[in-house]
Scaffold this active site. Structure first.
Site, PDB file in Angstrom:
ATOM      1  N   SER A  35       0.818  -1.218   0.000  1.00 56.96           N
ATOM      2  CA  SER A  35       0.000   0.000   0.000  1.00 56.96           C
ATOM      3  C   SER A  35       0.851   1.266   0.000  1.00 56.96           C
ATOM      4  O   SER A  35       0.561   2.230   0.692  1.00 56.96           O
ATOM      5  CB  SER A  35      -0.952  -0.018   1.197  1.00 56.96           C
ATOM      6  OG  SER A  35      -0.250  -0.093   2.425  1.00 56.96           O
TER       7      SER A  35
ATOM      8  N   ALA B  72       2.447   2.939  -5.497  1.00 62.56           N
ATOM      9  CA  ALA B  72       2.163   2.079  -6.650  1.00 62.56           C
ATOM     10  C   ALA B  72       0.922   1.223  -6.390  1.00 62.56           C
ATOM     11  O   ALA B  72       0.013   1.139  -7.231  1.00 62.56           O
ATOM     12  CB  ALA B  72       3.368   1.186  -6.938  1.00 62.56           C
TER      13      ALA B  72
ATOM     14  N   GLN C 185      11.280  11.885   1.005  1.00 55.99           N
ATOM     15  CA  GLN C 185      11.415  13.309   1.302  1.00 55.99           C
ATOM     16  C   GLN C 185      11.435  14.142   0.028  1.00 55.99           C
ATOM     17  O   GLN C 185      10.714  15.123  -0.110  1.00 55.99           O
ATOM     18  CB  GLN C 185      12.725  13.552   2.074  1.00 55.99           C
ATOM     19  CG  GLN C 185      12.738  12.962   3.465  1.00 55.99           C
ATOM     20  CD  GLN C 185      14.059  13.248   4.193  1.00 55.99           C
ATOM     21  OE1 GLN C 185      14.978  13.843   3.630  1.00 55.99           O
ATOM     22  NE2 GLN C 185      14.137  12.825   5.440  1.00 55.99           N
TER      23      GLN C 185
ATOM     24  N   GLY D  62      10.747  14.113  -3.517  1.00 56.59           N
ATOM     25  CA  GLY D  62       9.561  14.495  -4.268  1.00 56.59           C
ATOM     26  C   GLY D  62       9.328  13.638  -5.490  1.00 56.59           C
ATOM     27  O   GLY D  62       9.757  12.485  -5.552  1.00 56.59           O
TER      28      GLY D  62
ATOM     29  N   GLU E 218      17.679  17.995  -7.861  1.00 56.70           N
ATOM     30  CA  GLU E 218      18.390  16.872  -7.235  1.00 56.70           C
ATOM     31  C   GLU E 218      19.462  16.371  -8.197  1.00 56.70           C
ATOM     32  O   GLU E 218      19.497  16.770  -9.369  1.00 56.70           O
ATOM     33  CB  GLU E 218      17.402  15.760  -6.839  1.00 56.70           C
ATOM     34  CG  GLU E 218      16.531  16.185  -5.658  1.00 56.70           C
ATOM     35  CD  GLU E 218      15.549  15.121  -5.193  1.00 56.70           C
ATOM     36  OE1 GLU E 218      15.671  13.963  -5.605  1.00 56.70           O
ATOM     37  OE2 GLU E 218      14.651  15.477  -4.409  1.00 56.70           O
TER      38      GLU E 218
ATOM     39  N   HIS F   4      21.988   5.614  -0.818  1.00 52.35           N
ATOM     40  CA  HIS F   4      21.812   7.066  -0.745  1.00 52.35           C
ATOM     41  C   HIS F   4      23.037   7.641  -0.043  1.00 52.35           C
ATOM     42  O   HIS F   4      23.469   7.113   0.979  1.00 52.35           O
ATOM     43  CB  HIS F   4      20.535   7.404   0.025  1.00 52.35           C
ATOM     44  CG  HIS F   4      20.111   8.835  -0.167  1.00 52.35           C
ATOM     45  ND1 HIS F   4      20.790   9.882   0.405  1.00 52.35           N
ATOM     46  CD2 HIS F   4      19.087   9.379  -0.861  1.00 52.35           C
ATOM     47  CE1 HIS F   4      20.208  11.018   0.056  1.00 52.35           C
ATOM     48  NE2 HIS F   4      19.171  10.742  -0.714  1.00 52.35           N
TER      49      HIS F   4
ATOM     50  N   ARG G  58      24.266   9.445  -7.637  1.00 50.05           N
ATOM     51  CA  ARG G  58      24.323   8.979  -6.248  1.00 50.05           C
ATOM     52  C   ARG G  58      25.426   7.964  -5.982  1.00 50.05           C
ATOM     53  O   ARG G  58      26.053   7.986  -4.923  1.00 50.05           O
ATOM     54  CB  ARG G  58      23.000   8.315  -5.880  1.00 50.05           C
ATOM     55  CG  ARG G  58      21.967   9.306  -5.535  1.00 50.05           C
ATOM     56  CD  ARG G  58      20.705   8.665  -5.078  1.00 50.05           C
ATOM     57  NE  ARG G  58      19.780   9.763  -4.875  1.00 50.05           N
ATOM     58  CZ  ARG G  58      18.520   9.635  -4.604  1.00 50.05           C
ATOM     59  NH1 ARG G  58      17.994   8.442  -4.480  1.00 50.05           N
ATOM     60  NH2 ARG G  58      17.759  10.681  -4.436  1.00 50.05           N
TER      61      ARG G  58
ATOM     62  N   HIS H  74      19.254   2.219  -0.065  1.00 47.42           N
ATOM     63  CA  HIS H  74      18.093   3.098  -0.240  1.00 47.42           C
ATOM     64  C   HIS H  74      17.044   2.523  -1.175  1.00 47.42           C
ATOM     65  O   HIS H  74      15.861   2.566  -0.883  1.00 47.42           O
ATOM     66  CB  HIS H  74      18.609   4.433  -0.776  1.00 47.42           C
ATOM     67  CG  HIS H  74      17.581   5.502  -0.925  1.00 47.42           C
ATOM     68  ND1 HIS H  74      16.784   5.922   0.119  1.00 47.42           N
ATOM     69  CD2 HIS H  74      17.224   6.267  -1.992  1.00 47.42           C
ATOM     70  CE1 HIS H  74      15.985   6.895  -0.300  1.00 47.42           C
ATOM     71  NE2 HIS H  74      16.214   7.110  -1.579  1.00 47.42           N
TER      72      HIS H  74
ATOM     73  N   ARG I  79      18.984   4.508 -10.362  1.00 46.33           N
ATOM     74  CA  ARG I  79      17.759   5.326 -10.483  1.00 46.33           C
ATOM     75  C   ARG I  79      18.074   6.811 -10.355  1.00 46.33           C
ATOM     76  O   ARG I  79      18.815   7.233  -9.464  1.00 46.33           O
ATOM     77  CB  ARG I  79      16.769   4.920  -9.397  1.00 46.33           C
ATOM     78  CG  ARG I  79      15.512   5.748  -9.354  1.00 46.33           C
ATOM     79  CD  ARG I  79      14.591   5.256  -8.268  1.00 46.33           C
ATOM     80  NE  ARG I  79      15.158   5.417  -6.961  1.00 46.33           N
ATOM     81  CZ  ARG I  79      14.993   6.482  -6.188  1.00 46.33           C
ATOM     82  NH1 ARG I  79      14.277   7.504  -6.614  1.00 46.33           N
ATOM     83  NH2 ARG I  79      15.539   6.535  -4.996  1.00 46.33           N
TER      84      ARG I  79
HETATM   85  C1  SIN Z   1      15.937  12.189  -1.346  1.00 39.78           C
HETATM   86  O1  SIN Z   1      15.127  13.004  -0.919  1.00 39.78           O
HETATM   87  O2  SIN Z   1      17.149  12.436  -1.380  1.00 39.78           O
HETATM   88  C2  SIN Z   1      15.471  10.866  -1.827  1.00 39.78           C
HETATM   89  C3  SIN Z   1      14.740  11.023  -3.075  1.00 39.78           C
HETATM   90  C4  SIN Z   1      14.790   9.760  -3.871  1.00 39.78           C
HETATM   91  O3  SIN Z   1      15.325   8.759  -3.434  1.00 39.78           O
HETATM   92  O4  SIN Z   1      14.320   9.791  -5.014  1.00 39.78           O
END
Ligand code: SIN
Length: 503
Positions: free
Chosen positions: A8, A11, A43, A45, A110, A224, A268, A328, A363
């Site tokens: 839940s 997706a 966090q 978006g 980002e 991450h 990343r 992550h 990703r």
């Molecule tokens: C982040 O807020 O750094 C994570 C966002 C994500 O993993 O896409």
């Protein structure tokens, strides 16, 4: 037609709502409470495309570059083409993305994005806002919800998935279905340090593997770069670096430019490895310096991070904070076509449990909530034809072969199995940097533990069985891919993985 959605997050909830709106009888089965899971923790978006400077083509190009050449271009095209529609749908379902005084969506930046294009809500509480809105939307419908129900296995008859076996309150229960949509998320708890909430134990991928579904790309685990290195793992969003925060060594020097021209906003995997190497070299965590952003901007744009860092004794407006990488996101998973169909008739997979091909070897930030919404909706639309996917995997994909025990050296120096011991093996040996030796050692240990496993009765037992299976599959996949690509980094030398300090 009766559809079961397992999970839940964004997706699963999107798939359930679309299936319900198409007139199907839908039941959502979820491991904890409705909406619990990774989505609520997101966090950063949702990546969108807004304004004349940006375009779907550039979003696609950034996604393909981040994926290090292993993304499926057709899946990426679907993602960027349908993304705007799904973000508009989230807004219509009540998600209040942050806006400027004149009502325009505020766009964050980002890593590895060529444009500021990340819509966010509550500053750094995007996932929580999405989860709240979608849970409320489901609660307004007649969708049946079964909470605290653990997925033991898929029920397969005559080559097709016909339902699921659950563990509820210590008893097993079988639910029949015309179609099952797996939306059970990833497997962050394979690792000693992870941003994922408890319960992210890869149950859906493990069940799919046991049922014989095709699974691929498990070697691609995203770490991450910036988790607060004090106390239980807590994410410091990449958006903080997008707003100008820098990474510094113990002499105050920005070290990420040593490895990539984009510095802190490099992909990343590059930033995570640079942090790990620097932390090992200096014997202490590197620090994230957000002091130039200003106290009020930090509090307004990142209220959750502001609160938690202060609770842990840091004033990040005045002093750099210690950070370290953690597991992550899993790019691999149950292989699907562009409509969420898997290789098993009757079984769909959406969200992190799925390997749609969007993410390739790495990703792009904030593409995961988007992927969940886009492919959740597409899977619901495809329920009328739950045949097996006939989409071939790209040639560069290495088939998962758990029968290959060539590296199994029949030894185990890690002592008896415990989940903590497994997580440490994965962190040390199948983590940010992998060597031939570390992977072979990990497989030795994991297979010795698997060979000694006893029958599972409780949820924790079943989770352990799943984690062991996925650890085997992940280490095997990592061993089979001998080159470094994206998040999968094969190194000649073993370097010590940084350990989080815990309170
Ligand atoms: C982040 O807020 O750094 C994570 C966002 C994500 O993993 O896409």
């Amino acid at each position: 037609m009766n559809t079961l959605v397992v999970g839940s997050g964004i997706a699963g909830l999107t798939a359930a709502l679309h299936a319900h709106e198409a007139g199907r009888a839908v039941t959502i089965v979820t491991k904890a409470a409705l909406g619990d899971g990774c989505t609520g923790f997101a966090q950063g978006g949702v990546a969108g495309v807004y304004g004349p400077q940006d375009s779907a083509a550039q979003h696609a190009s950034d996604t393909l570059i981040a994926g290090a050449g292993l993304s499926d271009a057709a899946a990426v095209d679907v993602l960027v083409a349908e993304g705007a529609m799904r973000i508009a749908e989230l807004i219509a379902r009540g998600v209040a993305f942050d806006r400027s005084a004149d009502g325009e969506l505020l766009l964050g930046r980002e890593a590895a994005h060529s444009h500021a294009r990340i819509v966010h809500a509550g500053g750094d509480a995007t996932g929580a806002a999405i989860s709240r809105a979608l849970v409320a939307a489901v609660r307004r419908t007649s969708i049946e919800v079964v909470e605290d129900a653990f997925l033991i296995d898929l029920i397969v008859r005559d080559g097709a998935v016909r339902g699921i076996r659950l563990l509820i309150d210590g008893s097993t229960a079988d639910l029949a279905a015309d179609a099952v949509i797996l939306a059970t998320g990833g497997a962050g708890h394979l690792y000693a340090h992870t941003t994922n909430p408890a319960g992210t134990t890869g149950d859906g991928i493990a069940a799919a593997l046991r049922a014989g579904a095709e699974v691929a790309d498990l070697e691609f685990v995203q770490f991450h770069p910036t988790i607060l290195a004090a106390g239980p793992a807590f994410l410091i969003s990449e958006a903080v670096r997008g707003e100008g925060a820098t990474l510094i060594d113990d002499a105050g020097r920005r070290f990420t430019f040593d490895v990539h021209p984009d510095g802190e906003l490099a992909p990343r995997d590059v930033v995570s490895r640079a942090i790990a190497r620097q932390a090992t070299a200096q014997g202490s965590p590197v620090r994230l310096d957000a002091t130039t952003i200003g106290a009020s901007a930090l509090a307004q744009r990142f209220p959750t991070i502001d609160r938690v860092t202060r609770e842990r004794g840091f004033d990040w407006a005045r002093e750099p904070i210690p950070v370290t990488p953690a597991a992550h996101y899993l790019m691999g998973g149950v292989v699907t076509d562009l409509d969420g169909r898997t290789s098993l008739p009757g079984l769909f997979a959406v969200g992190e449990v799925a390997r749609t091909g969007v993410h390739g070897a790495n990703r792009l930030a904030s593409n995961s909530l988007l992927e969940g919404a886009v492919f959740g909706a597409r899977a619901a639309a495809a329920l009328g034809s739950p045949r097996a996917s006939d989409r071939p995997l790209p040639a560069e994909t290495i088939p998962l072969n758990l029968a290959n025990t060539a590296s199994f050296r029949d030894g185990n120096e890690r002592g008896p199995f415990s989940r903590v011991a497994l997580q440490q093996v994965m962190w040390d040996e199948v983590g940010l940097l992998r060597t031939d030796d570390s992977l072979a050692d990990a497989l030795d240990t994991i297979r010795a533990w698997r060979a000694g496993a006893t029958a599972a009765h409780t949820v924790a037992d079943h989770e352990d069985v799943n984690l062991l299976l996925l650890a085997d599959a992940t280490a095997s996949a990592a061993l089979a891919r001998t080159e470094s690509v994206g998040a999968h980094y094969r190194s000649a030398d073993r370097i010590e993985a940084p350990q989080l300090e815990t309170v």
